[in-house]
Motif scaffolding. Structure first.
Motif, mmCIF file in Angstrom:
data_model
loop_
_atom_site.group_PDB
_atom_site.id
_atom_site.type_symbol
_atom_site.label_atom_id
_atom_site.label_comp_id
_atom_site.label_asym_id
_atom_site.label_seq_id
_atom_site.Cartn_x
_atom_site.Cartn_y
_atom_site.Cartn_z
ATOM 1 N N ARG A 45 0.825 -1.216 0.000
ATOM 2 C CA ARG A 45 0.000 0.000 0.000
ATOM 3 C C ARG A 45 0.857 1.264 0.000
ATOM 4 N NH1 ARG A 45 -1.901 0.254 5.178
ATOM 5 N NH2 ARG A 45 -3.074 -1.644 4.767
ATOM 6 N N THR A 112 -6.776 6.426 0.193
ATOM 7 C CA THR A 112 -7.622 5.305 -0.228
ATOM 8 C C THR A 112 -9.067 5.694 0.041
ATOM 9 O OG1 THR A 112 -7.530 4.148 1.908
ATOM 10 C CG2 THR A 112 -5.832 3.603 0.301
ATOM 11 N N ALA A 281 -4.439 -2.969 -2.865
ATOM 12 C CA ALA A 281 -4.641 -1.572 -2.463
ATOM 13 C C ALA A 281 -5.305 -0.759 -3.568
ATOM 14 C CB ALA A 281 -3.302 -0.945 -2.082
ATOM 15 N N SER A 284 -8.982 -0.279 -3.402
ATOM 16 C CA SER A 284 -9.505 0.679 -2.431
ATOM 17 C C SER A 284 -9.396 2.118 -2.933
ATOM 18 C CB SER A 284 -8.760 0.547 -1.095
ATOM 19 O OG SER A 284 -7.407 0.981 -1.213
ATOM 20 N N MET A 285 -8.707 2.292 -4.042
ATOM 21 C CA MET A 285 -8.522 3.612 -4.631
ATOM 22 C C MET A 285 -9.423 3.837 -5.838
ATOM 23 S SD MET A 285 -4.357 3.726 -4.552
ATOM 24 C CE MET A 285 -3.445 4.064 -3.036
#
Length: 331
Positions: A45, A112, A281, A284-285
């Motif tokens: 991340r 995020t 990760a 989540s973005m």
């Protein structure tokens, strides 16, 4: 003589331009040395920050960045508030709590859009009420100590029944795999890939309970800076956010190279694990919200929902507005 004159003039011109170049370089300000704290021990991340340093994005923005790990959002918040770090990343819930209690810091970018946090275990825990009475390993500054009470409050559950076990993140895996803890605070992108490998070597399987799946739909990690810094030079934070956004966009387009850069900076890390973590990760973005509003942005309505959830769950009396939480909301 004519040729010599031309040559002399050329040399003078070259030296003159060279002098101007040197003078211009001398006048150019050196990159500002800054310390940036990740929210946790390094994982995929955090790779974009190393990409930004490697590719010169932060240097172009005027920064000589020193990236350092932390033990949780609470640690980052305390360090930034105390002036021991210039910038950091933290879960938005603990940031709201800290500001409500008087901390002098604000968020200036959403890193995020949703959290990747949750709980790792050897048996499935599908609902929040199923973890009541179970031993949960977490550092004293872990963001889960704020997030879980919010979830419990939304579900009309008693957060005082959570059995927290204070522990350092470095021993989470061993506590779980030796049955000295039933769960530990983990992230789907950071902890689970590595934990899955370690557990498999022992013939064990692991489960993950996502806070998002339990209804925690507020922003995930945000970038924070001290309020005095933001008030004195908001442009600096804007430049840092722009460099970070550029690094994230590059890392999303080039995940393999991103993993290479992360391992180059941190040789003890496993490249395949880093790649898996970073790929996780990215999810989540890249959400419907970021597709609509743009990566890194925050709107007042969602910020206020975050504030209201945290205040209600943690019984905070302070009156906070979106402007109290975010110094910069758009790109």
């Amino acid at each position: 003589m004519h040729k010599l004159g031309i040559l002399t003039a050329s040399l003078v011109a070259m030296l003159g331009f060279g002098g101007l170049s040197i003078e211009a370089q001398a006048q150019a300000p050196a990159p500002k040395k800054i310390t940036f704290l990740t929210n946790y021990v390094y994982n995929g991340r955090h790779a974009p920050f190393f990409v930004g340093r490697e590719k010169g994005f932060y240097k172009e923005a005027g920064f000589d960045i020193d990236i350092a790990p932390a033990t949780g959002s609470g640690f980052v918040i305390a360090a930034v508030d105390g002036g021991k770090a210039d910038y950091g990343m933290a879960e938005v819930g603990p940031v709201v709590q800290a500001i409500a209690k008087g901390a002098k810091l604000k968020a200036f970018m959403v890193y995020t859009d949703v959290t990747t946090s949750g709980l790792a275990s050897l048996t499935p825990f599908k609902t929040p009420d199923s973890i009541i009475g179970k031993r949960i390993a977490a550092s004293q500054t872990d963001s889960a100590r704020v997030v879980l009470p919010i979830i419990f409050d939304e579900k009309k559950l008693d957060a005082s029944k959570l059995d927290w076990q204070a522990a350092d993140p470095g021993v989470y895996f061993s506590l779980l795999l030796s049955n000295r803890a039933d769960l530990f605070t983990a992230s789907s992108d950071g902890d689970m890939p590595a934990l899955t490998k370690v557990a498999a070597a022992q013939g064990k399987t692991v489960e993950f309970s996502s806070f998002v799946d339990w209804g925690y739909d507020v922003f995930g990690y945000v970038l924070v800076a001290g309020t005095p810094t933001l008030e004195k030079n908001l442009d600096e934070a804007k430049r840092f956010a722009a460099a970070t956004r550029k690094a994230v966009e590059y890392a999303i387009k080039n995940p393999e190279e991103t993993a290479d850069i992360m391992v180059k900076a941190n040789p003890a890390m496993n490249r395949d694990t880093v790649l898996t973590q970073w790929t996780g990760a990215i999810k989540s973005m890249q959400t419907p919200y970021t597709a609509e509003h743009g990566y890194g942005s925050a709107e007042d309505k969602r910020i206020q929902r975050t504030i209201d959830l945290v205040k209600k769950a943690l019984k905070l009396d302070a009156t906070l507005t979106p402007d109290d939480l975010f110094a910069i909301k758009g790109k």
